[in-house]
Design a protein around this motif. Structure first.
Motif, short mmCIF file in Angstrom:
data_model
loop_
_atom_site.label_atom_id
_atom_site.label_comp_id
_atom_site.label_asym_id
_atom_site.label_seq_id
_atom_site.Cartn_x
_atom_site.Cartn_y
_atom_site.Cartn_z
N PHE A 127 -7.81 -24.56 10.70
CA PHE A 127 -8.31 -23.19 10.90
C PHE A 127 -8.58 -22.91 12.38
O PHE A 127 -8.11 -21.92 12.93
CB PHE A 127 -9.58 -22.97 10.07
N LEU A 128 -9.32 -23.81 13.02
CA LEU A 128 -9.66 -23.60 14.44
C LEU A 128 -8.42 -23.62 15.32
O LEU A 128 -8.29 -22.82 16.25
CB LEU A 128 -10.67 -24.64 14.91
N GLY A 129 -7.49 -24.54 15.05
CA GLY A 129 -6.26 -24.59 15.82
C GLY A 129 -5.48 -23.29 15.73
O GLY A 129 -4.97 -22.77 16.73
N THR A 130 -5.43 -22.73 14.52
CA THR A 130 -4.73 -21.46 14.31
C THR A 130 -5.43 -20.31 15.02
O THR A 130 -4.79 -19.50 15.70
CB THR A 130 -4.61 -21.16 12.80
N VAL A 131 -6.75 -20.25 14.88
CA VAL A 131 -7.52 -19.17 15.51
C VAL A 131 -7.38 -19.21 17.03
O VAL A 131 -7.12 -18.19 17.67
CB VAL A 131 -9.02 -19.25 15.10
N PHE A 132 -7.52 -20.38 17.61
CA PHE A 132 -7.42 -20.49 19.07
C PHE A 132 -6.00 -20.23 19.56
O PHE A 132 -5.81 -19.68 20.64
CB PHE A 132 -7.96 -21.83 19.57
N TYR A 133 -5.01 -20.59 18.77
CA TYR A 133 -3.63 -20.27 19.15
C TYR A 133 -3.42 -18.76 19.17
O TYR A 133 -2.84 -18.22 20.11
CB TYR A 133 -2.64 -20.94 18.19
N LEU A 139 -3.26 -40.17 25.25
CA LEU A 139 -2.73 -39.01 24.54
C LEU A 139 -3.33 -37.72 25.10
O LEU A 139 -2.62 -36.74 25.30
CB LEU A 139 -2.99 -39.11 23.04
N TYR A 140 -4.64 -37.72 25.34
CA TYR A 140 -5.29 -36.53 25.92
C TYR A 140 -4.65 -36.17 27.26
O TYR A 140 -4.34 -35.01 27.53
CB TYR A 140 -6.79 -36.74 26.16
N ILE A 141 -4.45 -37.18 28.08
CA ILE A 141 -3.83 -36.96 29.39
C ILE A 141 -2.40 -36.44 29.23
O ILE A 141 -2.00 -35.49 29.91
CB ILE A 141 -3.87 -38.26 30.23
N THR A 142 -1.67 -37.01 28.29
CA THR A 142 -0.31 -36.55 28.01
C THR A 142 -0.29 -35.09 27.59
O THR A 142 0.57 -34.31 28.02
CB THR A 142 0.36 -37.43 26.93
N THR A 196 -7.57 -29.93 15.25
CA THR A 196 -7.60 -28.71 16.06
C THR A 196 -6.68 -28.85 17.26
O THR A 196 -5.82 -28.00 17.52
CB THR A 196 -9.04 -28.41 16.54
N VAL A 197 -6.86 -29.92 18.01
CA VAL A 197 -6.08 -30.13 19.23
C VAL A 197 -4.61 -30.36 18.91
O VAL A 197 -3.73 -29.79 19.58
CB VAL A 197 -6.67 -31.30 20.06
N SER A 198 -4.31 -31.16 17.90
CA SER A 198 -2.91 -31.43 17.56
C SER A 198 -2.18 -30.16 17.15
O SER A 198 -1.06 -29.91 17.60
CB SER A 198 -2.83 -32.46 16.43
N LEU A 199 -2.81 -29.36 16.29
CA LEU A 199 -2.15 -28.13 15.86
C LEU A 199 -2.00 -27.16 17.02
O LEU A 199 -0.93 -26.56 17.20
CB LEU A 199 -2.94 -27.45 14.72
N LEU A 200 -3.02 -27.03 17.83
CA LEU A 200 -2.96 -26.14 18.99
C LEU A 200 -1.85 -26.57 19.94
O LEU A 200 -1.04 -25.74 20.39
CB LEU A 200 -4.32 -26.11 19.69
N MET A 201 -1.79 -27.84 20.24
CA MET A 201 -0.73 -28.34 21.12
C MET A 201 0.66 -28.12 20.51
O MET A 201 1.58 -27.71 21.19
CB MET A 201 -0.93 -29.83 21.41
N VAL A 215 -7.52 -25.31 25.12
CA VAL A 215 -7.62 -26.58 24.39
C VAL A 215 -9.02 -27.18 24.56
O VAL A 215 -9.62 -27.67 23.60
CB VAL A 215 -6.52 -27.58 24.85
N ILE A 216 -9.55 -27.10 25.76
CA ILE A 216 -10.90 -27.63 26.02
C ILE A 216 -11.94 -26.84 25.22
O ILE A 216 -12.82 -27.42 24.57
CB ILE A 216 -11.21 -27.62 27.52
N VAL A 217 -11.84 -25.51 25.26
CA VAL A 217 -12.81 -24.67 24.53
C VAL A 217 -12.69 -24.89 23.02
O VAL A 217 -13.70 -24.96 22.31
CB VAL A 217 -12.63 -23.18 24.91
N ALA A 218 -11.46 -25.03 22.52
CA ALA A 218 -11.26 -25.29 21.09
C ALA A 218 -11.90 -26.63 20.70
O ALA A 218 -12.53 -26.74 19.65
CB ALA A 218 -9.77 -25.29 20.76
N THR A 219 -11.74 -27.63 21.56
CA THR A 219 -12.35 -28.94 21.30
C THR A 219 -13.86 -28.84 21.26
O THR A 219 -14.50 -29.36 20.33
CB THR A 219 -11.92 -29.94 22.40
#
Length: 190
Positions: free
Chosen positions: A170-176, A40-43, A118-123, A64-68
């Motif tokens: 929250f983090l996903g939204t902020v990073f987006y 999934l990460y690779i995808t 975080t990653v799912s929302l950002l993606m 995405v990496i920095v958010a993670t």
């Protein structure tokens, strides 16, 4: 008030951890492993490269990496500050719960849940901006299963998972929003 909330959280944990779905120990152990989600990460990174404009896909991948890493770091800080014992280390629960893993660090909040949300929302937000598709909603299966697995393997309380999900949202939204600000500046600079 705090004692009441902790006791309620423990009761809900016992109920979920001992439910019918806990008969699928091998499944929950598989789901909770980070390595399981490597495809999934690779995808995710392939999708960013393929679906975004060339100049933006590298910045989005880095975001995405920095958010993670931010979610992981913030989780570790809070876990050590709060120092709540995991269910698998709580003496009053040991005889009454199903324990499939035995990490020694602290419980509050669930890092697996925070990072995956975080990653799912950002993606989802990034890809939805450039390519509308209801298929992107499937990304949220990952944090849901990941979060549930943490309760079924005996290492997180429901409150840990719930707060981890909120932190991830929250983090996903902020990073987006940060990423979109950066994209806008880059587009105006050319």
């Amino acid at each position: 008030m705090w004692e009441w909330l902790v006791e309620l959280d423990q009761q809900i944990f016992r109920y979920i951890n001992g439910s019918y779905f806990n008969r699928f120990d091998a499944f929950w152990l598989f789901v909770t492993r980070l390595e399981t989600w490597l495809p999934l990460y690779i995808t995710f990174f392939i999708l960013l490269i393929v679906k975004l404009p060339k100049r933006l896909n590298y910045i989005a991948s880095l975001t995405v990496i920095v958010a993670t890493l931010t979610a992981i770091g913030l989780t570790d800080l809070v876990k050590n500050a709060v120092a709540r014992l995991r269910p698998n280390n709580e003496p009053i629960l040991l005889d009454s719960i199903n324990i499939l893993q035995r990490p020694e660090n602290f419980s509050f909040w669930s890092g697996h849940t925070a990072v995956s949300m975080t990653v799912s929302l950002l993606m989802y937000l990034i890809l939805s901006k450039y390519k509308k598709s209801k298929m992107w909603l499937l990304f949220f299966i990952w944090p849901f299963l990941f979060a549930a697995s943490r309760i079924f393997v005996g290492v997180h309380y429901p409150l840990d998972v719930f707060v981890g999900a909120l932190v991830g949202l929250f983090l996903g939204t902020v990073f987006y929003k940060l990423l979109m600000t950066l994209f806008n500046r880059l587009q105006h600079a050319t």
